[in-house]
Design an enzyme around this catalytic site. Structure first.
Site, PDB file in Angstrom:
ATOM      1  CB  CYS A   1      -0.914  -0.045   1.227  1.00 23.14           C
ATOM      2  SG  CYS A   1      -1.786   1.478   1.599  1.00 23.14           S
TER       3      CYS A   1
ATOM      4  CB  CYS B   1       0.249   1.852   4.042  1.00 25.90           C
ATOM      5  SG  CYS B   1      -1.465   1.305   3.875  1.00 25.90           S
TER       6      CYS B   1
END
Length: 110
Positions: free
Chosen positions: A33, A36
């Site tokens: 991600c 993230c």
């Protein structure tokens, strides 16, 4: 995990988060991600700044399925704030450090 950032798992969830004597901030993330990874330095900075007052950690949603699904985590990054074993706040996506600090202040953490 780096510095003061803890790693939470389905197996440690009850003892580390729900039964914690101090507020807990959990970053739900995954290695693939991009957003993230963008949020990670902010989480690390907060973990160092609030060390001893707040438990801050991450949960890899690829490795731990039960907890994120039970909390209705549908997109990552999602950061959930817990106090006394109850969810008291949630931020979805990449947010500025000030939003995290404001939420912690609302929880009585300075």
């Amino acid at each position: 995990m780096a510095g003061n950032v803890q790693e939470f798992t389905d197996a440690t969830w009850q003892s580390e988060v729900l039964d914690s004597d101090v507020p807990v901030v959990v970053d739900f993330w995954a290695p693939w991600c991009g957003p993230c990874r963008m949020l990670a330095p902010t989480i690390e900075k907060l973990a160092n700044e609030y060390s001893g007052r707040v438990k801050i950690g991450k949960m890899d949603t690829d490795q731990n399925n039960n907890t994120p699904s039970s909390l209705g985590i549908s997109s990552i990054p999602t950061v959930v704030f817990f106090q006394g074993g109850k969810e008291v706040g949630r931020l979805v996506g990449v947010n500025p450090e000030a939003k995290f600090k404001a939420t912690l202040a609302e929880m009585g953490v300075s």
